[in-house]
Structure formats: C-alpha cells, structure tokens
Design an enzyme around this catalytic site. Structure first.
Site, PDB file in Angstrom:
ATOM      1  N   GLY A 150       0.798  -1.333  -0.020  1.00 50.63           N
ATOM      2  CA  GLY A 150       0.020  -0.039   0.145  1.00 50.63           C
ATOM      3  C   GLY A 150       0.819   1.141  -0.079  1.00 50.63           C
ATOM      4  N   CYS A 151       0.055   2.453   0.408  1.00 51.33           N
ATOM      5  CA  CYS A 151       0.779   3.730   0.100  1.00 51.33           C
ATOM      6  C   CYS A 151       2.093   3.896   0.976  1.00 51.33           C
ATOM      7  CB  CYS A 151      -0.367   4.814   0.779  1.00 51.33           C
ATOM      8  SG  CYS A 151      -1.795   4.820  -0.427  1.00 51.33           S
ATOM      9  N   TYR A 152       2.317   3.098   1.995  1.00 46.87           N
ATOM     10  CA  TYR A 152       3.562   3.527   3.125  1.00 46.87           C
ATOM     11  C   TYR A 152       4.682   2.454   2.540  1.00 46.87           C
ATOM     12  CZ  TYR A 152       2.564  -1.348   5.081  1.00 46.87           C
ATOM     13  OH  TYR A 152       2.316  -2.467   5.265  1.00 46.87           O
ATOM     14  N   ALA A 153       4.422   1.772   1.561  1.00 46.57           N
ATOM     15  CA  ALA A 153       5.708   0.747   1.111  1.00 46.57           C
ATOM     16  C   ALA A 153       7.018   1.237   0.927  1.00 46.57           C
ATOM     17  CB  ALA A 153       5.174  -0.229  -0.041  1.00 46.57           C
ATOM     18  N   PHE A 350       0.929   6.426   5.154  1.00 53.61           N
ATOM     19  CA  PHE A 350      -0.132   5.791   6.043  1.00 53.61           C
ATOM     20  C   PHE A 350      -0.639   4.353   4.940  1.00 53.61           C
ATOM     21  CE2 PHE A 350      -0.305  10.164   6.429  1.00 53.61           C
ATOM     22  CZ  PHE A 350       0.051  10.466   7.626  1.00 53.61           C
TER      23      PHE A 350
END
Length: 366
Positions: A150-153, A350
């Site tokens: 997801g967006c935090y990767a 996040f």
C-alpha cells in the site's frame, strides 16, 4: 550513514483534470445521491490534475473501460492486470534509466541491490528483472520486491536500502516504486469506491541510496532513522482484496479522523531517544492520501501551512499514486532552493493496518 542520493519521478502521458474525471463518473452514476456525492468528493479533494495509463476517457479509443459504442464496461481482474503488465514494462525501465543517468557519481556497475515496490498488479518475472535488463546490471545483483503493502511501502523499501548500506559501505541500492491505481477504478456506488475514484492516480518514482557521501553541488537527503507504528482501531477502515473485477478497496471516511487522533502520540514515540524534537522539523513530507488526511495531520501537530506545502502541491498536481507519492513530495523539498544544508525533515505515510511509517531525514546540500 546512508544517503538518498537521487530521486526521480515519472507519470504516464495521459493527464485528466479533476473536472474531466468528475464528468465521467457523474455520467455513469445511477442515482442523484451518488452524483451529488461524486461532485462533493472530487470537488473537495484538493486535486487539480491526475495522470493515468487509461486513455479511454481522453480520446475515445476502445481499450479497457469502454465498448466501441462508448458505453461503459467493468473489465475483469485479468484484463486490468494485463494493462498493468504492459504499462509497467515501459515505465520501470524508463524510470530506472533516468534515475541512474541523473545521479552524479553513481554508475550501473556500482549497483548492488534492486528493490521494487508495487501494490496494483502482479507478474513474474517482475519489475525487478526489468530493472536488471534495462540497466544491463550484473545477474548477481540482489533483487527484492515488496508487493501489496500500500501507500506506505516506500518506507520499508528505503529502510531496507539503508540497512544494506549500513552493513556494506560499498552497497548502492536502486529503489523503484510503480503504481497504476486507476486500472482498478470501479463504478460501484458505495462511498468507498467513490472516495477511491476521487483521489487515486498513476505514477512511478525511484530513489538511489548509498553510503557514499555526495559530491560537490549535489542536493540529497541523509537518513537519520525510521519508525513503524500501528493504530489497530483503524484496521478495518483502510484495506483491500482481489475481486473478480479489480481490487476491492475499503477507504473509510474515518481514516483521517483516526490518523489525526493518534498522530501526536506516535510522533512523540518516533522522536523519543533521537535527540531531536518534532518542533525542530522545518518541513513535513506527509503522504497526501487525501486533503482530509493532510488537514488532520497539520491540525493535530500544530504545523504551519508552509511546512506541509509540498505535500499539498503534490496532491494538487498528481493525486495519490500510492507508494510512489512520498518520493514525489521529497523530490519537491530537496529541489526547493529554500531547502538548506542540514534542514531536518520528517516524512510519513499511511496504509492498511492501519500502518504509519515515519522517517527523520536531513537535507544535504554540498
């Protein structure tokens, strides 16, 4: 110490204004309630433009979401993934070549590790091998792929890169994030789908990380520390799985409230023992998951508008490109001539879990 020596970004050629996307989605909505919510969600998103590999709604050509007569269709997951594979085969080699060509003092034969990141599609041999082939790297280069995070990767990828460099001062790591979120657009009229359609976009970004100190004239980041946190009460508010017609996303309107309520204690924990204070951070590179998230973080931490200006500008210009987005924000910060040597920056993103990843960086202007 490990340094983020260079940041490179790339977006697909097709760009849609938020007004164009709104017109498409409103035209396909079945109820007046949905049309009102679509207009509100897109109108208040803080986004002006987004890029996409989907060309259906720009020039009318038949491809993924439209029949020959212009009517809408819901493509299968396999059809969407086929588009992902074709587009990634172009984007990844290009971003890898640009990153290496524009990073002073680093050559292809110095690259020891490749870390690729993506959560919007699958194929194997995958993006990591595309990098090896595009740069003609040694087959002994170590390869890693972080998928479906997801967006935090980007943060786990950068942390891996920093750890490799700390273990081996000769290590040079190329990190590549590529996300094609728009291929999973769905016209279901639930609020999660509408919110997702209002913010997600496509893009790629790369970072070169090494222990080698930057040369004269370079602008880059030194990495001080990373931290990971979980807000478990938000576990069901940001999630996705694989459906028959693309990836099914859960993106609750409560995500921004949960992040806003918990971010102060999390940040205090990140800085504990660091010898630094959140009040010392000149800039905050916050993943622009949406305008509401930026508003909540800014308000909860008592930040000034100019401290999160690069995140808002990235959101306006590109939308939310999942894992690649934070690298777009960091690139804006380091290219800003107002950013001076030694300036401290806190970066965060996040994702599902609800996961909050954080890094403390400092600008290096040699």
């Amino acid at each position: 110490m490990a340094y983020i020596r260079h940041l490179e970004t790339l977006v697909p050629a097709t760009r849609y204004s938020q007004e164009e996307i709104c017109e498409v989605l409103v035209g396909r909505a079945q109820s007046e309630r949905s049309r009102r919510y679509i207009k509100k969600a897109l109108g208040e998103s803080g986004i002006v433009n987004r890029h996409s590999v989907i060309t259906d709604f720009k020039n009318g050509e038949e491809r993924l979401f439209t029949h020959a007569d212009g009517s809408f269709r819901e493509p299968s997951t396999g059809e969407r993934n086929a588009v992902y594979v074709g587009e990634v085969r172009s984007l990844v080699p290009e971003i890898a070549r640009r990153a290496l060509a524009n990073c002073p003092g680093i050559s292809a034969n110095e690259i020891t590790h490749v870390v690729t990141v993506s959560c919007t599609g699958f194929f194997n041999p995958g993006p990591d091998l595309l990098v090896i082939e595009a740069l003609n790297l040694s087959p002994t280069v170590q390869r890693y792929h972080l998928g479906f995070m997801g967006c935090y990767a980007a943060f786990p990828a950068l942390r891996m890169a920093a750890q490799f460099c700390e273990a081996d001062p000769l290590a040079v790591v190329l990190v590549v994030c590529v996300e094609l979120c728009t291929i999973h657009m769905q016209t279901k009229e639930d609020l999660d789908s509408i919110v997702a359609n209002s913010v997600f976009a496509d893009g790629a970004a790369a970072a070169i990380v090494s222990a080698k100190a930057p040369g004269k004239g370079e602008r880059c980041f030194g990495i001080s520390r990373f931290a990971s946190s979980l807000v478990r009460e938000g576990a069901n508010d940001m999630a996705w799985d694989i459906g028959d017609q693309g990836f099914n996303i859960v993106l609750s309107k409560y995500v921004s409230r949960i992040i806003g309520a918990g971010i102060r204690s999390i940040i205090d924990g990140v800085f504990a023992g660091s010898g630094m204070s959140p009040n010392e951070m000149l800039k905050w590179a916050i993943h622009p998951g949406g305008r509401a998230i930026l508003d909540k973080v800014e308000g909860s931490l008592g930040l000034l508008p100019e401290q999160v200006g690069d995140s808002r500008a990235t959101l306006a210009e590109f939308g939310n490109m999942s894992s690649a987005t934070i690298l777009f924000v960091l690139k804006r910060i380091i290219r800003d001539l107002e950013t001076k040597d030694g300036d401290p920056i806190c970066a965060m993103a996040f994702g599902p879990g609800l996961t909050i990843e954080t890094s403390i960086l400092h600008a290096v202007v040699s």
